[in-house]
Design an enzyme around this catalytic site. Structure first.
Site, PDB file in Angstrom:
ATOM      1  N   GLU A 214       5.497  -1.561  -7.226  1.00  9.50           N
ATOM      2  CA  GLU A 214       5.140  -0.149  -7.414  1.00  9.50           C
ATOM      3  C   GLU A 214       6.016   0.506  -8.486  1.00  9.50           C
ATOM      4  O   GLU A 214       6.746   1.458  -8.234  1.00  9.50           O
ATOM      5  CB  GLU A 214       5.193   0.613  -6.079  1.00  9.50           C
ATOM      6  CG  GLU A 214       4.168   0.065  -5.092  1.00  9.50           C
ATOM      7  CD  GLU A 214       4.007   0.886  -3.814  1.00  9.50           C
ATOM      8  OE1 GLU A 214       4.896   1.691  -3.494  1.00  9.50           O
ATOM      9  OE2 GLU A 214       2.982   0.708  -3.129  1.00  9.50           O
ATOM     10  N   ASN A 258      -0.595   4.781  -6.498  1.00  6.85           N
ATOM     11  CA  ASN A 258      -1.289   6.006  -6.902  1.00  6.85           C
ATOM     12  C   ASN A 258      -2.346   5.688  -7.955  1.00  6.85           C
ATOM     13  O   ASN A 258      -2.398   6.287  -9.025  1.00  6.85           O
ATOM     14  CB  ASN A 258      -0.297   7.036  -7.429  1.00  6.85           C
ATOM     15  CG  ASN A 258       0.717   7.422  -6.369  1.00  6.85           C
ATOM     16  OD1 ASN A 258       0.408   7.436  -5.184  1.00  6.85           O
ATOM     17  ND2 ASN A 258       1.929   7.706  -6.782  1.00  6.85           N
ATOM     18  N   GLU A 315      -1.772  -3.961  -1.801  1.00  2.97           N
ATOM     19  CA  GLU A 315      -1.436  -3.413  -0.487  1.00  2.97           C
ATOM     20  C   GLU A 315      -2.545  -2.478  -0.037  1.00  2.97           C
ATOM     21  O   GLU A 315      -2.961  -1.600  -0.793  1.00  2.97           O
ATOM     22  CB  GLU A 315      -0.139  -2.575  -0.538  1.00  2.97           C
ATOM     23  CG  GLU A 315       1.109  -3.352  -0.840  1.00  2.97           C
ATOM     24  CD  GLU A 315       2.361  -2.463  -0.861  1.00  2.97           C
ATOM     25  OE1 GLU A 315       2.295  -1.328  -0.351  1.00  2.97           O
ATOM     26  OE2 GLU A 315       3.383  -2.911  -1.401  1.00  2.97           O
ATOM     27  N   ASN A 330       5.591   6.898  13.410  1.00 10.25           N
ATOM     28  CA  ASN A 330       4.850   6.115  12.430  1.00 10.25           C
ATOM     29  C   ASN A 330       4.580   6.890  11.139  1.00 10.25           C
ATOM     30  O   ASN A 330       4.502   8.116  11.145  1.00 10.25           O
ATOM     31  CB  ASN A 330       3.546   5.628  13.054  1.00 10.25           C
ATOM     32  CG  ASN A 330       3.793   4.544  14.085  1.00 10.25           C
ATOM     33  OD1 ASN A 330       4.763   3.786  13.959  1.00 10.25           O
ATOM     34  ND2 ASN A 330       2.951   4.466  15.104  1.00 10.25           N
ATOM     35  N   ASP A 419      17.914   8.584   2.183  1.00 10.17           N
ATOM     36  CA  ASP A 419      16.679   8.294   2.930  1.00 10.17           C
ATOM     37  C   ASP A 419      16.994   7.348   4.090  1.00 10.17           C
ATOM     38  O   ASP A 419      17.085   7.759   5.246  1.00 10.17           O
ATOM     39  CB  ASP A 419      15.637   7.696   1.980  1.00 10.17           C
ATOM     40  CG  ASP A 419      14.270   7.575   2.630  1.00 10.17           C
ATOM     41  OD1 ASP A 419      14.075   8.132   3.726  1.00 10.17           O
ATOM     42  OD2 ASP A 419      13.383   6.923   2.048  1.00 10.17           O
TER      43      ASP A 419
HETATM   44 CA    CA Z   1       6.592   3.092  15.425  1.00 10.10          CA
END
Ligand code: CA
Length: 681
Positions: A214, A258, A315, A330, A419
């Site tokens: 990516e 994208n 993907e 999730n 992150d």
């Molecule tokens: Ca999970």
């Protein structure tokens, strides 16, 4: 390194070559036959071309003209971390699978290629894993050997980073961080070549190599496009060199995401301009984030034409449940904002998405599709309401930290502090796996073979959603005779409906009001209850007022940067009239109204957007018999709607009426018009 001896016949060997996935549409020669393990006899039995319809509850329509060489890949990069954490996978009969059995199950289900990501050094200085499958080269070798032994060729996905590389981050490996650019180029070349040499020495049948993951916005810490392309050229040269030295055919894959954004076209043009040597242009394509399967086809055709290369989807995935299985929220659920969950959230919906993506790639004459992480399930199933919830979560956390089976561990904070360092945890993908939370395969896993011959399941209605309907004051009540039903094909179909006659008879059409009418829709002998929210209101004389109809012929649009779009710029429904351009945005959108009774009318519309500049003009107008009235409007921010109105417009009998909007704004102005109305005052 392999000492397994496999006896193969010449015909079996030929079949194995023909069946090698990961090689796309073009015929591959037999250069990979040096190592007997690459021609594992088991691969020979998995031939699906020409299959008859399979017995299944899953409804699958066959994809016409699909060949065995079409890639049906699976990225199972977290597999070993999962196993080390104690995860158990089962076959369709409930038997526990060993490693060989797991990969055999994938192959039997129609998977014909395994994708494995590779990070240079995904651990801290004390050797603690960053998680995410701990996908260093050694892990890739181990997964690659299991795949190869099951007859599944491998696509290696070099991230050229020590952890996740995607549009938001492309951090250089720790070791390369302070290299000069020339040294980094050399390091990337050497690393690519030596890693592939190791994989080949260990007997892994690598047939495709992704140079970067990516890489829209960077690679290995570089963000300048010229530099990125220089790095790609090094990776490409390394693949070509090891290919030549080992007499193996290896396809070079460049991977972007994208796909519908124009940046991807720019990147493809830049690759052309830099004369980069590669074979496959790959995109990530998740329908909930990126768009519809139909748009994917258009874009892949465009990319194939532009680059002259093969195209694939590297993907994709879809959720089969809205539940979380492991105590780590999730990535995708109905609570996620700004996404389009266009397929049913079910095993059938998941299968529909994969089938549609494969069909889209096939329609663009592309070479295949990879499903991302179908085996990333919970370590232990977490139920927040269970008495032992806290203990289960603690055990899961220990496994994520120890074996790297979560998306990131706390050790990743030293490499990715903002992150992973903050949000480290478990699987954010367990609701997109093709195994349930307890490791049993979902029927959707077999989509990779069912697409050849389809299935025997009957076309059925999955769901009928309640509808809304508007009727004009003073008009005879006319409720819809059909309602849209979501079918197990993944498409909507109009099916007949009968409305409750007593409730319909009680509707007073002379006054504005809201009613709820019960209905019974039917398909193939089964009834589906449905409700209609009926609104008696003033007649809106504007056709396609919210741009929900595909047929836009009532709207005359002149200018640039404007189109009917389905995204989160709408005010109601799914669509709006959206604008953006990298040059000044100038257009009019208008429609001519005919057959309007004489009277006094109010015109209104809604507008939102931004970055239009102080000199921008946004205007709503109505022209009656050549004389025009206008109302100014403006944009301020996203989803902050302005509502210009022109009240009390006198319209005589038989008048020529045109309504519309005018936009004149600076480059990069963006926004949307929606929900026009022209009603009697
Ligand atoms: Ca999970």
């Amino acid at each position: 390194m392999f000492n397994r001896k496999i006896k193969i016949t010449v015909s079996a060997l030929m079949a194995a070559v023909l069946l090698s996935g990961c090689s796309g549409n073009s015929s591959s020669d037999s250069t990979e036959n040096n190592d007997p393990v690459n021609n594992n006899v088991e691969a020979v039995s998995y031939k699906f071309e020409g299959s008859a319809a399979a017995e299944s509850e899953l409804y699958v329509e066959p994809i016409a003209g699909l060949t065995d060489s079409f890639i049906r890949g699976a990225d199972v990069s977290t597999y070993l971390s999962q196993k080390e954490s104690g995860v158990v996978y089962k076959d369709f009969d409930g038997n526990t699978l060993d490693d060989a059995g797991f990969f055999k199950l994938l192959a039997e289900s129609g998977v014909n290629c395994i994708r494995i990501r590779v990070w240079n050094d995904p651990k801290d200085i004390d050797g603690n894993t960053y998680g995410g499958g701990h996908n260093d080269l050694e892990t890739a070798v181990r997964i690659g050997k299991l795949a190869t032994e099951a007859g599944l060729p491998v696509m290696i996905d070099f991230h050229y980073s020590d952890f996740w590389a995607d549009p938001s981050k492309q951090k250089a490996p720790k070791e390369w961080a302070h290299y000069t650019f020339d040294n980094k180029k050399q390091a990337l070349f050497d690393y690519t070549k030596s890693s592939l040499k190791t994989l080949f020495d260990e007997g892994v049948n690598v047939t495709m190599v992704q140079v970067g993951n990516e890489i829209n916005n960077g690679m290995a810490g570089e963000t300048d496009l010229t530099r990125i392309n220089e790095l790609i050229a090094q990776g490409s040269a390394a693949v070509r060199e090891i290919s030549s030295e080992t007499s193996r055919e290896i396809k070079i894959v460049l991977h972007y995401t994208n796909a519908l954004e124009n940046g991807v076209i720019e990147k493809a043009n830049a690759l052309n301009a830099a004369n980069i040597d590669y074979d496959v242009f790959a995109v990530s394509f998740y329908t909930f984030w990126h768009g519809t399967a139909a748009k994917l086809t258009e874009r892949l055709k465009e990319l194939k034409e532009l680059t002259g290369k093969e195209v694939i989807v590297a993907e994709t995935s879809y959720i089969y449940t809205d539940n979380d299985g492991d105590g780590n929220a999730n990535s995708v659920s109905t609570e996620s904002t700004g996404i389009a969950l266009d397929y049913d959230i079910s095993v059938q919906g998941q299968a529909n998405e994969v089938r549609d993506i494969m069909q889209s790639v096939k329609n663009a004459d592309g070479s295949g599709v990879f499903y991302w992480e179908p085996a990333w399930i919970p370590v232990e199933v977490y139920d927040p309401n269970a008495a032992n919830a806290a203990e289960v979560l603690e055990r899961n956390r220990t496994a994520w930290e120890t074996y790297g089976s979560g998306w990131a561990s706390s050790a990743a904070k030293t490499y990715d502090p903002s992150d992973a360092g903050v949000y480290f945890g478990g699987s954010a993908w367990d609701n997109q796996a093709m195994f349930d939370f307890n490791g049993a395969p979902l029927e959707s896993l077999r989509i990779f073979k069912y697409v050849f011959g389809g299935t025997t399941a009957k076309l059925e209605t999955v769901r009928v959603d309640n509808i809304s309907h508007e009727s004009g004051i003073g008009q005879p009540l006319s409720l819809p005779e059909t309602v849209p039903a979501l079918m197990n094909s993944g498409a909507y179909s109009d099916i007949p409906v009968v409305w409750n006659s007593e409730q319909s008879a009680a509707v007073n059409t002379d006054e504005a009001n809201i009613y709820e009418i019960d209905g019974k829709a039917a398909f193939d002998g089964t009834d589906y209850p449905v409700k209609c929210a009926l609104e008696i209101k003033k007649i809106n004389y504007i056709k396609n007022p919210g741009f929900e109809d595909l047929d836009m012929s009532v709207w005359a649009i002149n200018g640039n940067g404007v189109a009917r779009e389905q995204d989160n710029n709408k005010r109601s429904g799914l669509f709006s009239l959206k604008f953006w351009d990298d040059k000044p945005v100038q257009f009019t959108a208008e429609q001519t109204i005919t057959g309007i009774p004489a009277g006094t009318y109010d015109l209104g519309a809604y507008l939102q957007g931004g970055d239009a500049g102080s000199k921008s003009v946004f205007e709503l107008y109505i022209t009656v018999n050549g004389s025009t009235l206008t109302a100014p409007s403006k944009v301020s921010s996203w989803q902050n709607w302005d509502n210009p109105v022109i009240n009390g417009v006198e319209i005589p009998e038989g008048a020529e009426v045109v309504i519309g909007v005018k936009v004149d704004a600076q480059a990069k102005a963006w926004g949307a018009w929606d929900d026009f109305s022209l009603t009697e005052s």
